[in-house]
Design a protein around this motif. Structure first.
Motif, mmCIF file in Angstrom:
data_model
loop_
_atom_site.group_PDB
_atom_site.id
_atom_site.type_symbol
_atom_site.label_atom_id
_atom_site.label_comp_id
_atom_site.label_asym_id
_atom_site.label_seq_id
_atom_site.Cartn_x
_atom_site.Cartn_y
_atom_site.Cartn_z
ATOM 1 N N GLY A 475 3.787 14.811 -0.600
ATOM 2 C CA GLY A 475 4.462 13.930 -1.446
ATOM 3 C C GLY A 475 5.772 13.565 -1.025
ATOM 4 N N HIS A 476 6.409 14.474 -0.311
ATOM 5 C CA HIS A 476 7.874 14.199 0.402
ATOM 6 C C HIS A 476 7.710 13.141 1.389
ATOM 7 C CE1 HIS A 476 12.164 14.203 1.357
ATOM 8 N NE2 HIS A 476 11.703 14.753 2.684
ATOM 9 N N MET A 477 6.538 13.295 2.348
ATOM 10 C CA MET A 477 6.069 12.322 3.338
ATOM 11 C C MET A 477 5.813 11.186 2.780
ATOM 12 S SD MET A 477 3.985 14.606 6.263
ATOM 13 C CE MET A 477 4.370 13.485 7.504
ATOM 14 N N TRP A 478 5.024 10.844 1.783
ATOM 15 C CA TRP A 478 4.577 9.674 1.218
ATOM 16 C C TRP A 478 6.261 9.045 0.731
ATOM 17 C CZ3 TRP A 478 1.443 5.864 1.566
ATOM 18 C CH2 TRP A 478 1.355 4.889 0.267
ATOM 19 N N TRP A 479 6.941 9.846 -0.106
ATOM 20 C CA TRP A 479 8.052 9.078 -0.640
ATOM 21 C C TRP A 479 8.798 8.467 0.803
ATOM 22 C CZ3 TRP A 479 13.318 10.414 0.454
ATOM 23 C CH2 TRP A 479 14.328 9.814 -0.425
ATOM 24 N N ILE A 480 8.969 9.285 1.749
ATOM 25 C CA ILE A 480 9.599 8.647 2.793
ATOM 26 C C ILE A 480 8.791 7.189 3.242
ATOM 27 C CG2 ILE A 480 10.179 8.842 5.215
ATOM 28 C CD1 ILE A 480 10.755 11.648 4.739
ATOM 29 N N ARG A 481 7.789 7.145 3.385
ATOM 30 C CA ARG A 481 6.943 6.013 3.756
ATOM 31 C C ARG A 481 7.246 5.032 2.516
ATOM 32 N NH1 ARG A 481 6.463 4.221 7.682
ATOM 33 N NH2 ARG A 481 5.113 2.845 6.874
ATOM 34 N N SER A 482 7.056 5.310 1.186
ATOM 35 C CA SER A 482 7.364 4.201 0.364
ATOM 36 C C SER A 482 8.740 3.730 0.504
ATOM 37 C CB SER A 482 6.958 4.953 -0.953
ATOM 38 O OG SER A 482 5.609 5.409 -0.916
ATOM 39 N N TYR A 691 -5.391 3.269 -0.586
ATOM 40 C CA TYR A 691 -5.330 3.203 -2.099
ATOM 41 C C TYR A 691 -6.047 4.269 -2.688
ATOM 42 C CZ TYR A 691 -3.351 -1.522 -1.872
ATOM 43 O OH TYR A 691 -2.481 -2.267 -1.309
ATOM 44 N N ASP A 692 -6.687 5.263 -2.042
ATOM 45 C CA ASP A 692 -7.312 6.472 -2.521
ATOM 46 C C ASP A 692 -6.280 7.425 -2.801
ATOM 47 O OD1 ASP A 692 -9.031 8.368 -3.403
ATOM 48 O OD2 ASP A 692 -9.689 8.810 -1.388
ATOM 49 N N ARG A 693 -5.676 7.478 -4.293
ATOM 50 C CA ARG A 693 -4.754 8.309 -4.621
ATOM 51 C C ARG A 693 -5.002 9.599 -5.370
ATOM 52 N NH1 ARG A 693 -0.278 4.500 -3.994
ATOM 53 N NH2 ARG A 693 -1.083 3.245 -2.428
ATOM 54 N N ASN A 694 -4.537 10.693 -5.220
ATOM 55 C CA ASN A 694 -4.573 11.991 -5.978
ATOM 56 C C ASN A 694 -3.728 11.682 -7.661
ATOM 57 O OD1 ASN A 694 -1.781 12.652 -5.678
ATOM 58 N ND2 ASN A 694 -2.352 14.387 -4.517
ATOM 59 N N GLU A 695 -3.875 12.725 -8.170
ATOM 60 C CA GLU A 695 -3.306 12.693 -9.653
ATOM 61 C C GLU A 695 -1.741 12.281 -9.553
ATOM 62 O OE1 GLU A 695 -3.477 17.045 -8.592
ATOM 63 O OE2 GLU A 695 -4.618 15.143 -8.353
ATOM 64 N N HIS A 696 -1.059 12.681 -8.540
ATOM 65 C CA HIS A 696 0.190 12.332 -8.468
ATOM 66 C C HIS A 696 0.659 10.893 -7.707
ATOM 67 C CE1 HIS A 696 0.947 16.553 -9.601
ATOM 68 N NE2 HIS A 696 0.342 16.963 -8.561
ATOM 69 N N GLY A 697 -0.590 10.301 -7.393
ATOM 70 C CA GLY A 697 -0.364 8.842 -6.910
ATOM 71 C C GLY A 697 -0.016 8.910 -5.291
ATOM 72 N N VAL A 698 -0.611 10.035 -4.646
ATOM 73 C CA VAL A 698 -0.119 10.356 -3.472
ATOM 74 C C VAL A 698 -1.625 10.153 -2.516
ATOM 75 C CG1 VAL A 698 0.432 11.938 -1.244
ATOM 76 C CG2 VAL A 698 1.911 11.822 -3.751
ATOM 77 N N PRO A 699 -1.693 9.220 -1.663
ATOM 78 C CA PRO A 699 -2.847 9.134 -0.782
ATOM 79 C C PRO A 699 -3.177 10.339 0.260
ATOM 80 C CG PRO A 699 -1.268 7.532 0.007
ATOM 81 C CD PRO A 699 -0.717 8.128 -1.244
ATOM 82 N N THR A 700 -3.492 11.155 -0.216
ATOM 83 C CA THR A 700 -3.558 12.420 0.393
ATOM 84 C C THR A 700 -4.295 12.447 1.858
ATOM 85 O OG1 THR A 700 -5.460 13.193 -0.507
ATOM 86 C CG2 THR A 700 -3.304 13.999 -1.482
#
Length: 880
Positions: A475-482, A691-700
């Motif tokens: 989630g933190h890595m995705w937050w940085i990318r976003s 675009y394949d996201r988990n329940e937290h909206g993160v594309p794992t």
């Protein structure tokens, strides 16, 4: 009314803030964020207005604001800390000094020549990848502590600024640069007068240049400037533009860079009381004439031409960056003769004259036949002088800039080593790298510091440090990318608005830009120079399909495109116009944009924010392609043809390979096939994973690819790795070779080893046509040979006037194809075992059969000398 001349006046700094001048003039600030932040606090709005340029900031900030800061204790404390940190950086032992402490035999200095340097956007002395690579080389050399002196030209108008006309055609402008307003200082002598480099030109004219110094951390970058009153009007323009003008203009630039560059180094080292560099590195063939100047110096010191050439070769490294002959500078031979021929220099001494007096003497090398210089650049077309050939003939060590490019280069220059298979051509490879502090987003750098536990990002050179990314939550890595993608979208909107206004649009028409692009949409970047082989418009091969991908309701894609075409390349400009016209359409303009005036500041935002970096050149025409490395350094995934660096480091999990149709004669069909493959990947692999996201909206699955990319590619793509490779594989061997070559002879005569090697080269060249392999026999194999069975080979060789220890006789064994051509053979040395009558020598070896299947062998003879880099260096070989 317009000013007749423009110049820069700098503000007088209060004594307590004098350190600001030191911080502004050393370009280390361009990759040191705390220093940038300090300058931003002086006046944040002005900092943005001047393009984040400390020198311009200090030239425009109000005296009142400076007085305020002189009483601001927190500011002064930060200034003192950064000044002390810079002093420490410039003086403490770094990797290079540590290697010396451990006994490594390294050069006491390296001269690095390039026609362009992309160090910072405030010094626009670059056009594209070659210059950015050179800038990153200097920064990493500084971070590692290498004793490098760099040399180039100061272009008063840089490359060019790009804008678009209303109909999407590229327009160029050339703003004039004032050296006094740049982070430069003038090289002056002890009396304070500017040091001048001078060169003789045809028609008894003289070209002179001042030397400006850009301090890149520890590295002085010497930039020669011909726009000075001491020159005639036409010669003042020699350094006007990068890659501008005709061939006459270009040869003047390259003579100034090469010959003038060596003279600038001599002047600089004398003024600064430094040792002269031992190793000279040519970054492409543009500076090839430096070898001629170094030969002249040695002839002036009393050496003959061949001995001087031997010394120069031993200490020269040549890097080629082009995979196609069309990318090489080639001048008419008659033009080269005009610049280097003519009356001998009056400074010559009679003792320098060589025996080949039947030909016109060179102006630069008095008493030496002009044909000797012309030979350096000789190629299959006798009317052309080839600068890459010159670089290869003047350098004992040469390399391409990726594994694939090294292979391509060995094939391209095979003609210089006739009789050798392409794989044996002595051109190696050092894969390019990028400077992490320059190109990594602050968010990733901060994460790195947290993982390391300190501010020492030098440890990023170690792969184990990158493994710590396994500890970071997805989630933190995705937050940085976003976050980075959102910043990019804001930057794109601002640039789009400026571009449309420049093209004649009114503010009332541009309301759509406020919602153009979307910080939550998959963002693909494509930005680079625009030669044909990079295929800017491959994405437009099927416009309807591209439009469908951009506008997909569930999995949309947005594309950001940028790049400059050479001013003389109307074909490249037409490609840009084609993209612009597609992107202008109201249906898609919120999902695709062409951004004009691609430079380092725009590139940085693209590398930070793009989720995917697209690269679709015609394979194998991309020598390396470092833009994809910079994207990977920020967690971007590459979507690329297997070319350049991607060919060796793609592993199936760090991005996507676009399948190629190599070798297809029909270029249109090849483009169709590869474009279709590109669309399929974007639609069926790239977008679904994003675009394949988990329940937290993160594309794992996507984030795991990002994590893997950073861990696997992070330590590989670093320019620090590249510079260490150059040091260990090229610079150190070149310095060691030079030191052995200049050793005295048995009689104590200076340069005795060089004289002996030069004499050997001459004897080998004379003897080689007479060398023959008169007999080859094999025995010892069983009736049914098995893999590993041993075979004994003997060869009788006529060596003319050479001794057995002056040649290398080799057995060459391997699988053969249907035409009896050896495929990937192994070479086995043969030993001198007997001497027959008439100067015939017998050589023998016993070797196991290396492969199963159809096997063949041959025998060959090569020259051998301990001061050669390899037995293939001279390009001489005799086959049985």
């Amino acid at each position: 009314m317009k000013a007749l001349r423009r110049f820069t006046v700098r503000a007088h700094l209060p004594e307590r803030m004098a350190a600001l001048d030191r911080l502004s003039i050393n370009l280390r600030w361009s990759w040191d964020k705390p220093t940038q932040d300090l300058f931003a606090t002086i006046d944040s709005e002005l900092w943005k207005q001047v393009g984040r340029d400390p020198v311009a900031l200090l030239g425009q900030v109000s005296p009142k604001r400076l007085d305020e800061l002189a009483a601001d204790e927190p500011f002064l404390h930060q200034l003192d800390e950064l000044a002390a940190e810079l002093d420490d950086y410039l003086s403490r032992p770094l990797w290079y000094q540590q290697q010396l402490e451990h006994g490594a035999e390294l050069p006491n200095g390296i001269a690095y020549f390039s026609m362009e340097f992309g160090v910072a956007e405030v010094l626009p002395n670059y056009s594209g990848g070659l210059g950015i690579l050179a800038g990153d080389h200097l920064k990493s050399a500084s971070d590692l502590g290498l004793p490098v002196i760099a040399v180039g030209l100061l272009y008063r108008s840089g490359y060019f600024r790009q804008s678009l006309t209303a109909d999407g055609w590229q327009h160029e402008s050339y703003p004039s640069l004032d050296p006094q307003g740049l982070p430069l200082r003038l090289l002056t002598d002890s009396s304070g007068s500017p040091v001048l480099v001078d060169l003789a030109m045809p028609e008894d004219s003289e070209l002179r240049a001042r030397v400006w110094i850009a301090q890149v951390g520890r590295i002085p970058l010497l930039l020669l400037d011909s726009d000075i009153p001491e020159n005639d009007h036409d010669l003042r323009g020699v350094t006007d533009r990068l890659y501008g003008g005709d061939q006459e203009h270009r040869i003047k630039q390259e003579i100034l860079a090469g010959i003038g560059g060596v003279r600038a180094i001599r002047a600089f080292t004398e003024v600064e009381n430094l040792a002269s560099p031992e190793v000279f590195h040519m970054n492409e063939g543009h500076a090839g004439f430096l070898g001629v100047e170094r030969i002249r110096e040695l002839i002036d010191a009393g050496l003959d031409f061949d001995t001087a050439l031997t010394v120069v070769r031993s200490s020269t490294v040549f890097t080629t960056h082009t995979p196609v002959p069309a990318g090489i500078d080639r001048f008419p031979v008659e033009m080269v003769k005009r610049y280097f021929g003519g009356p001998a220099d009056e400074r010559s001494r009679e003792g320098h004259r060589s025996s080949d007096q039947s030909h016109e003497s060179s102006r630069l090398l008095p008493g030496v036949s002009l044909d000797r210089i012309i030979w350096f650049g000789a190629e299959d077309d006798p009317s052309k002088f080839n600068m890459a050939h010159m670089g290869l003939r003047l350098a004992q060590r040469a390399n391409g800039v990726s594994l694939l490019h090294g292979k391509v280069s060995r094939g391209m220059f095979n003609e210089l080593w006739p009789g050798f298979d392409p794989g044996e051509v002595p051109i190696g490879s050092i894969t390019n790298g990028v400077h992490a502090p320059t190109w990594a987003a602050p968010e990733w750098v901060e994460l790195g510091r947290e993982l390391i536990g300190n501010d020492d990002i030098d440890t990023l050179r170690e792969p184990a440090v990158w493994e710590k990314l396994h500890e970071v939550d997805p989630g933190h890595m995705w937050w940085i990318r976003s976050q980075l993608r959102a910043k990019l979208v804001a930057d794109v909107r601002a640039r789009l608005r400026r571009s449309w206004l420049e093209r004649g649009a009114s503010e009332a028409e541009l309301g759509w830009i406020a919602t153009a692009f979307d910080p939550d949409v998959l963002t693909i970047g494509f930005a680079r120079r625009v030669p044909t082989y990079k295929r800017l418009t491959l994405m437009l091969r099927d416009e309807e399909r591209l439009e469908a991908l951009l506008l997909d309701t569930d999995r949309p894609i947005q594309l950001i495109v940028a790049g400059k075409s050479h001013p003389a390349d109307d074909g490249g400009k037409a490609l840009i116009q084609q993209v612009v016209k597609f992107a202008d359409r109201p249906e898609v303009r919120h999902r695709i944009a062409f951004l004009p005036d691609y430079d380092m500041s725009m590139a940085r935002q693209l590398y930070y924010g793009c989720d995917v970096w697209l690269n679709n050149p015609l394979r194998p025409l991309e020598a390396c392609g470092t833009s994809g490395m910079k994207s990977a350094l920020n967690g971007g995934l590459n979507l690329s043809i297997r070319d350049g660096w991607w060919d060796e480091w793609y592993d199936g999990e760090n991005g996507w390979e676009i399948p190629t149709a190599d070798g297809l004669a029909d270029e249109g069909r090849r483009d169709d096939i590869e474009a279709t493959a590109l669309y399929d990947l974007m639609e069926k692999s790239v977008a679904p994973k994003f675009y394949d996201r988990n329940e937290h909206g993160v594309p794992t699955r996507w984030v795991e690819m990002v994590r893997h990319t950073l861990i696997a590619l992070g330590p590989k793509v670093l320019a620090s790795r590249m510079v260490r490779d150059y040091t260990e594989k090229y610079y150190a061997p070149a310095a060691q070779s030079l030191r052995r070559t200049v050793e005295p002879g048995a009689d104590g005569e200076p340069f005795g080893a060089a004289r002996e090697l030069a004499a050997y080269r001459e004897r080998a060249a004379e003897a080689w046509p007479k060398i023959q392999i008169t007999d080859v026999d094999s025995y010892g194999l069983p009736d049914t040979p098995l893999l590993g069975s041993e075979m004994t080979l003997t060869a009788t060789v006529q060596l003319a006037d050479l001794a057995p220890d002056e040649v290398s006789v080799q057995a060459v064994l391997g699988r053969v194809d249907a035409s009896d051509v050896l495929v990937d053979p192994v070479t086995v040395p043969m030993q001198h075992t007997d001497t027959a009558d008439g100067g015939n020598y017998v050589f023998t070896t016993t070797a196991p059969l290396p492969v199963a299947g159809p096997v063949g062998y041959t025998v060959r003879v090569l020259p051998h000398h301990p001061l050669l880099a390899g037995d293939n260096e001279l390009g001489l070989v005799t086959l049985a």
